[in-house]
Design a protein around this motif. Structure first.
Motif, short mmCIF file in Angstrom:
data_model
loop_
_atom_site.label_atom_id
_atom_site.label_comp_id
_atom_site.label_asym_id
_atom_site.label_seq_id
_atom_site.Cartn_x
_atom_site.Cartn_y
_atom_site.Cartn_z
N LYS A 129 1.14 -0.47 -0.15
CA LYS A 129 -0.19 -0.23 0.26
C LYS A 129 0.51 1.45 0.30
O LYS A 129 0.73 2.32 -1.04
CB LYS A 129 -1.20 -0.24 1.55
CG LYS A 129 -2.26 -1.31 0.93
CD LYS A 129 -3.30 -0.69 0.49
CE LYS A 129 -4.41 -1.62 0.30
NZ LYS A 129 -5.09 -1.58 -0.21
N ALA A 175 1.94 4.32 -2.79
CA ALA A 175 1.22 5.82 -2.48
C ALA A 175 3.15 6.54 -2.43
O ALA A 175 2.63 8.05 -3.17
CB ALA A 175 0.93 6.19 -1.48
N ILE A 206 -3.39 13.89 -0.08
CA ILE A 206 -2.89 12.43 -0.57
C ILE A 206 -2.12 11.66 0.73
O ILE A 206 -2.71 10.21 0.01
CB ILE A 206 -2.36 12.71 -2.10
CG1 ILE A 206 -3.26 13.14 -3.35
CG2 ILE A 206 -1.71 10.50 -2.94
CD1 ILE A 206 -2.31 13.07 -4.54
N TYR A 207 -1.51 12.64 1.08
CA TYR A 207 -0.41 11.40 1.94
C TYR A 207 -1.16 10.58 2.63
O TYR A 207 -2.08 9.76 3.49
CB TYR A 207 0.68 12.14 2.05
CG TYR A 207 1.05 11.59 3.79
CD1 TYR A 207 1.90 10.51 3.59
CD2 TYR A 207 0.95 12.34 4.99
CE1 TYR A 207 2.53 10.16 4.61
CE2 TYR A 207 1.41 11.48 5.92
CZ TYR A 207 1.84 10.29 5.98
OH TYR A 207 2.75 10.18 6.96
N CYS A 235 -4.48 10.30 2.78
CA CYS A 235 -5.50 9.00 2.15
C CYS A 235 -4.91 8.23 1.19
O CYS A 235 -5.84 6.82 2.39
CB CYS A 235 -5.87 9.89 1.79
SG CYS A 235 -7.12 11.16 1.49
N PHE A 236 -3.96 8.57 1.45
CA PHE A 236 -3.57 6.90 0.74
C PHE A 236 -2.01 6.09 1.56
O PHE A 236 -1.92 4.67 0.85
CB PHE A 236 -2.70 6.90 -0.62
CG PHE A 236 -4.21 7.52 -1.62
CD1 PHE A 236 -4.80 6.33 -1.64
CD2 PHE A 236 -4.15 7.93 -2.28
CE1 PHE A 236 -5.64 6.71 -3.07
CE2 PHE A 236 -5.31 8.63 -2.58
CZ PHE A 236 -5.95 7.48 -3.01
N HIS A 248 -3.47 3.92 6.09
CA HIS A 248 -3.20 2.71 6.63
C HIS A 248 -1.64 2.75 7.57
O HIS A 248 -1.65 1.35 8.14
CB HIS A 248 -2.30 2.09 5.21
CG HIS A 248 -3.75 2.21 4.13
ND1 HIS A 248 -4.61 1.06 3.94
CD2 HIS A 248 -3.37 3.06 3.01
CE1 HIS A 248 -5.33 1.28 2.71
NE2 HIS A 248 -4.72 2.65 1.91
#
Length: 203
Positions: A159, A163, A182-183, A185-186, A190
């Motif tokens: 994952k 990213a 983006i960081y 979120c992805f 996680h």
């Protein structure tokens, strides 16, 4: 009166390729996609833990059953006997198990080297053989037989690799604020999920 009104006269039909089925009256269950549906379903299955000796974890329609014993042969007998009770409860409450998504795994240090015993460990629900897995995903976390989080860490690496690659490719085309979103979120989402459990892993 309000709850009776919610469940009364519910109807449904199927529409496929411009063809509609006849409208049928729903006699049980809760409307899928409704706001109150998950709450009513949780209330409906709330007594599932009382029907057997399993330790239960319920999350909406996702159910985790657990039994412990030091002897695999005895454990197999216990699990199959208790699953009969679970299956009976399901039938009485007009529910069904998705056998294709049902699986089990054995956890414990004493079982690590007992490969032959583990392969002979068979459990059934309603005469359907349940598949044995060395790791299972439960609510987004990969659990393995030794609880050393090896599978979950590998899952996280894939994952995070995705990213990182995405951020690297677009870094010169979007502003810093967008990269930060983006960081989170992805990648960060996680990393932080259940980190209290897997965070002490040495891998």
């Amino acid at each position: 009166m309000l709850m009776k009104s919610y469940f009364t006269n519910q109807r449904q039909f199927t529409f496929v390729q411009n063809m509609a089925s006849k409208i049928n009256k729903i006699t049980c269950g809760v409307p899928q996609g409704s706001t109150l549906g998950p709450l009513f379903f949780i209330m409906y299955v709330n007594d599932l833990p009382k029907c057997s000796s399993f330790s239960n974890k319920l999350y909406a329609d996702d159910t985790y059953l657990c039994l412990a014993h030091g002897d695999l042969k005895e454990l197999k007998l216990m699990v199959n006997n208790e699953l009969i009770k679970v299956d009976e409860w399901m039938h009485l409450n007009k529910l069904s198990i998705n056998y294709a998504k049902s699986m089990y795994f054995l956890m414990g240090k004493s079982f690590n080297k007992a490969e032959e015993e583990k392969r002979s460990f068979k459990i059934h629900i309603n005469n359907v053989l349940i598949h044995w897995k060395t790791s299972v995903k439960y609510l987004g976390v990969l659990l393995d037989e030794c609880l050393n989080w090896t599978f979950h860490v590998k899952y996280l690496k894939s994952k995070l690799s995705f990213a990182s690659s995405m951020i690297y490719k677009i870094r010169n085309f979007v502003p810093t604020n967008a990269l930060r979103i983006i960081y989170y979120c992805f990648a960060c989402s996680h990393l932080q999920y259940c980190i209290a459990s897997y965070g002490t892993n040495s891998l």
